[in-house]
Design a protein around this motif. Structure first.
Motif, mmCIF file in Angstrom:
data_model
loop_
_atom_site.group_PDB
_atom_site.id
_atom_site.type_symbol
_atom_site.label_atom_id
_atom_site.label_comp_id
_atom_site.label_asym_id
_atom_site.label_seq_id
_atom_site.Cartn_x
_atom_site.Cartn_y
_atom_site.Cartn_z
ATOM 1 N N LYS A 175 -22.482 5.776 38.837
ATOM 2 C CA LYS A 175 -22.687 4.963 39.890
ATOM 3 C C LYS A 175 -23.288 3.769 39.123
ATOM 4 O O LYS A 175 -23.599 3.498 38.166
ATOM 5 N N ASP B 209 -25.690 0.474 39.948
ATOM 6 C CA ASP B 209 -26.878 -0.357 40.665
ATOM 7 C C ASP B 209 -26.363 -1.776 40.556
ATOM 8 O O ASP B 209 -26.839 -2.487 39.733
ATOM 9 N N LYS C 219 -22.262 3.771 51.332
ATOM 10 C CA LYS C 219 -23.794 3.596 50.913
ATOM 11 C C LYS C 219 -24.146 4.569 52.327
ATOM 12 O O LYS C 219 -23.750 4.607 53.480
ATOM 13 N N SER D 241 -26.192 6.157 55.000
ATOM 14 C CA SER D 241 -27.320 5.499 56.183
ATOM 15 C C SER D 241 -27.888 6.564 57.105
ATOM 16 O O SER D 241 -27.181 7.679 57.149
#
Length: 97
Positions: free
Chosen positions: A2, A4, A91, A93
């Motif tokens: 991942k 950021d 993402k 949610s």
């Protein structure tokens, strides 16, 4: 893996606008009139070089500076390829009932 993006963006915004490699010890004439134009693909004619603006000892630091720049460019290229090859991830949610 991942990534950021907020952190990456913050780190890039904190960097100073200066050359990636310190230019200390490099003859300014060779840097500005020879190396940078050459790296930008410009032609440099031997008759246009001011040979009195540098000594033979100034060539070695210029070559080392060029090598360090090439290494920094390679590392940046590798980072760009790594980021480019990261698969996108949606993402998470919250769902509302």
């Amino acid at each position: 893996m991942k990534l950021d993006l907020k952190l990456l963006s913050m780190r890039f915004s904190q960097t100073k606008d200066e050359p990636p490699i310190p230019t200390e010890g490099v003859n300014p004439y060779l840097l500005e009139k020879i190396l940078l134009p050459c790296m930008n693909g410009e032609s440099i004619l031997l008759r246009d070089i001011d040979y009195s603006a540098f000594d033979v000892e100034d060539i070695e630091p210029l070559a080392e500076y060029h090598d360090e720049l090439a290494q920094a460019g390679y590392k940046l290229e590798q980072l760009a390829k790594t980021v480019q090859n990261l698969p996108p991830e949606a993402k998470k949610s919250r769902t509302f009932c």
